[in-house]
Design an enzyme around this catalytic site. Structure first.
Site, PDB file in Angstrom:
ATOM      1  N   ASP A 125       0.852  -1.187   0.000  1.00  0.00           N
ATOM      2  CA  ASP A 125       0.000   0.000   0.000  1.00  0.00           C
ATOM      3  C   ASP A 125       0.885   1.233   0.000  1.00  0.00           C
ATOM      4  O   ASP A 125       2.065   1.172   0.375  1.00  0.00           O
ATOM      5  CB  ASP A 125      -0.920   0.005   1.223  1.00  0.00           C
ATOM      6  CG  ASP A 125      -1.974   1.100   1.146  1.00  0.00           C
ATOM      7  OD1 ASP A 125      -2.905   0.961   0.333  1.00  0.00           O
ATOM      8  OD2 ASP A 125      -1.867   2.094   1.884  1.00  0.00           O
ATOM      9  N   SER A 126       0.310   2.353  -0.391  1.00  0.00           N
ATOM     10  CA  SER A 126       1.061   3.606  -0.378  1.00  0.00           C
ATOM     11  C   SER A 126       1.278   4.118   1.041  1.00  0.00           C
ATOM     12  O   SER A 126       2.123   4.992   1.258  1.00  0.00           O
ATOM     13  CB  SER A 126       0.320   4.671  -1.198  1.00  0.00           C
ATOM     14  OG  SER A 126      -0.965   4.906  -0.648  1.00  0.00           O
ATOM     15  N   CYS A 161     -11.770   3.077  -0.937  1.00  0.00           N
ATOM     16  CA  CYS A 161     -10.510   3.525  -0.349  1.00  0.00           C
ATOM     17  C   CYS A 161     -10.291   2.722   0.920  1.00  0.00           C
ATOM     18  O   CYS A 161     -11.220   2.538   1.723  1.00  0.00           O
ATOM     19  CB  CYS A 161     -10.556   5.021  -0.038  1.00  0.00           C
ATOM     20  SG  CYS A 161      -9.094   5.621   0.854  1.00  0.00           S
ATOM     21  N   TYR A 216      -0.346   8.492  -3.210  1.00  0.00           N
ATOM     22  CA  TYR A 216      -0.127   8.114  -4.603  1.00  0.00           C
ATOM     23  C   TYR A 216      -1.101   8.794  -5.560  1.00  0.00           C
ATOM     24  O   TYR A 216      -0.886   8.809  -6.764  1.00  0.00           O
ATOM     25  CB  TYR A 216      -0.290   6.597  -4.761  1.00  0.00           C
ATOM     26  CG  TYR A 216       0.946   5.780  -4.460  1.00  0.00           C
ATOM     27  CD1 TYR A 216       2.072   6.330  -3.848  1.00  0.00           C
ATOM     28  CD2 TYR A 216       0.981   4.423  -4.784  1.00  0.00           C
ATOM     29  CE1 TYR A 216       3.187   5.571  -3.570  1.00  0.00           C
ATOM     30  CE2 TYR A 216       2.101   3.654  -4.523  1.00  0.00           C
ATOM     31  CZ  TYR A 216       3.210   4.230  -3.914  1.00  0.00           C
ATOM     32  OH  TYR A 216       4.315   3.467  -3.657  1.00  0.00           O
ATOM     33  N   GLY A 217      -2.178   9.321  -5.026  1.00  0.00           N
ATOM     34  CA  GLY A 217      -3.276   9.797  -5.868  1.00  0.00           C
ATOM     35  C   GLY A 217      -2.920  10.898  -6.846  1.00  0.00           C
ATOM     36  O   GLY A 217      -3.536  11.030  -7.893  1.00  0.00           O
ATOM     37  N   HIS A 252      -8.818   3.421   3.598  1.00  0.00           N
ATOM     38  CA  HIS A 252      -8.953   4.167   4.858  1.00  0.00           C
ATOM     39  C   HIS A 252     -10.398   4.151   5.366  1.00  0.00           C
ATOM     40  O   HIS A 252     -10.641   4.263   6.566  1.00  0.00           O
ATOM     41  CB  HIS A 252      -8.538   5.628   4.666  1.00  0.00           C
ATOM     42  CG  HIS A 252      -7.063   5.863   4.674  1.00  0.00           C
ATOM     43  ND1 HIS A 252      -6.236   5.399   3.685  1.00  0.00           N
ATOM     44  CD2 HIS A 252      -6.269   6.519   5.560  1.00  0.00           C
ATOM     45  CE1 HIS A 252      -4.986   5.769   3.949  1.00  0.00           C
ATOM     46  NE2 HIS A 252      -4.986   6.450   5.078  1.00  0.00           N
ATOM     47  N   THR A 262      -5.703   3.183  -5.671  1.00  0.00           N
ATOM     48  CA  THR A 262      -5.104   3.935  -6.771  1.00  0.00           C
ATOM     49  C   THR A 262      -4.270   3.017  -7.651  1.00  0.00           C
ATOM     50  O   THR A 262      -4.353   3.057  -8.885  1.00  0.00           O
ATOM     51  CB  THR A 262      -4.223   5.075  -6.229  1.00  0.00           C
ATOM     52  OG1 THR A 262      -5.024   5.955  -5.438  1.00  0.00           O
ATOM     53  CG2 THR A 262      -3.597   5.862  -7.361  1.00  0.00           C
ATOM     54  N   CYS A 300      -3.793  -0.850  -2.282  1.00  0.00           N
ATOM     55  CA  CYS A 300      -4.047   0.538  -2.653  1.00  0.00           C
ATOM     56  C   CYS A 300      -5.030   0.609  -3.825  1.00  0.00           C
ATOM     57  O   CYS A 300      -4.780   0.032  -4.886  1.00  0.00           O
ATOM     58  CB  CYS A 300      -2.729   1.214  -3.020  1.00  0.00           C
ATOM     59  SG  CYS A 300      -2.892   2.914  -3.583  1.00  0.00           S
ATOM     60  N   GLU A 323      -6.323   9.853   9.151  1.00  0.00           N
ATOM     61  CA  GLU A 323      -4.931   9.775   9.593  1.00  0.00           C
ATOM     62  C   GLU A 323      -4.640  10.727  10.746  1.00  0.00           C
ATOM     63  O   GLU A 323      -3.701  10.504  11.518  1.00  0.00           O
ATOM     64  CB  GLU A 323      -3.996  10.039   8.411  1.00  0.00           C
ATOM     65  CG  GLU A 323      -4.050   8.931   7.371  1.00  0.00           C
ATOM     66  CD  GLU A 323      -2.871   8.943   6.413  1.00  0.00           C
ATOM     67  OE1 GLU A 323      -2.080   9.905   6.452  1.00  0.00           O
ATOM     68  OE2 GLU A 323      -2.753   7.981   5.631  1.00  0.00           O
TER      69      GLU A 323
END
Length: 271
Positions: free
Chosen positions: A6-7, A187, A38-39, A189, A71, A69, A155
């Site tokens: 993942d990023s 996503c 990364y987006g 998250h 993305t 991820c 986050e």
């Protein structure tokens, strides 16, 4: 060993569910936090970063890699999968994404063929979920909404803040008004806000946990591919790596996993 790439931190919500469903396997998590998010990256840069992450995980002994991820899964995964099929000593290893299993489950769930998708701007702009949904069911109407503020709020551990709920309600208002019966969280998250998503959308709208879908899909995949399953080590070992500060990663990652992480290693994947 199963690798999860993942990023940053989001893929830990997928790893959490993988460990629940398949606890006996060894796992190696790699978060490219030093170069996240990364987006906003170009296709060329995103592909380069992903290849570096995958090469690192293969080099550490991973036989199967989940690119958690969205993305990556939406923009470069298919291209990378095709390229690695031609690489000696790598073609028998597998690289999987998160979009396909989520789409397949959504097609089974929806009753009125009206589906909502929320994600980062890059994931929504790629239209990957829409394309995959229409590939399986051309009659499905897709209503997408980019939610760029949610990742930083998660986050920053603002999950329970009233401001977060207010922003989430504003993002979801047009999708809820479209009379969807299923909502895709595009996503990794967003599962940390799963309770809030479900409360705002209401009981008549199904909001699946994407991590659980991916985990159930992997269980089925390994049953169908015993030649891969037999190569996976079973020692219940969990290794966490990041390209950024291990101490900071451990503190944040513990919230995503719901348990304390004792040790994190720094990974150099740029070579």
């Amino acid at each position: 060993m199963i690798g999860v790439f993942d990023s940053g931190y989001g893929g830990l919500t997928v790893l959490k569910e993988l460990i629940k469903e398949l606890p006996d396997y060894d796992y190696l998590y790699l978060g490219d936090n030093a170069r996240a998010p990364y987006g906003n990256r170009s296709h060329e840069t995103l592909k380069k970063f992903t290849e570096q992450g995958i090469n690192y995980l293969f080099g550490q002994g991973c036989v199967l890699i989940i690119t958690a991820c969205n993305t990556v899964s939406s923009q470069v995964l298919r291209e990378i999968q095709e390229e690695y099929l031609l690489v000696p000593n790598v073609k028998d290893r597998k690289i999987l994404g998160v979009i396909k299993p989520i789409v397949e489950e959504t097609v089974k769930i929806t009753k009125n063929n009206r589906v909502g998708v929320v994600g980062t701007r890059s994931t929504i702009n790629s239209k990957s979920y829409e394309v995959e949904l229409h590939h399986l069911n051309p009659d499905i109407k897709v209503y997408s909404q980019a939610c760029p503020l949610l990742v930083p709020l998660v986050e920053e551990d603002w999950i329970k803040k009233p401001e977060t709920r207010m922003i989430l309600k504003k993002y979801l208002r047009p999708i809820k008004s479209a009379n969807v019966d299923t909502l895709i969280l595009g996503c990794t998250h967003y599962p940390l806000l799963l309770k809030e998503f479900r409360q705002i959308m209401g009981k008549r709208i199904t909001v699946p946990n994407p991590g659980k879908i991916v985990a159930h899909s992997l269980v089925d995949y390994l049953k169908r591919h015993p030649e891969i399953e037999t190569l996976l080590t079973k020692g219940k070992k969990r290794t966490y790596t990041t390209t950024d500060d291990p101490t900071r990663f451990a503190a944040a990652a513990s919230k995503f996993l719901g348990q304390k992480i004792e040790e994190v290693f720094k990974a150099d994947i740029s070579s």
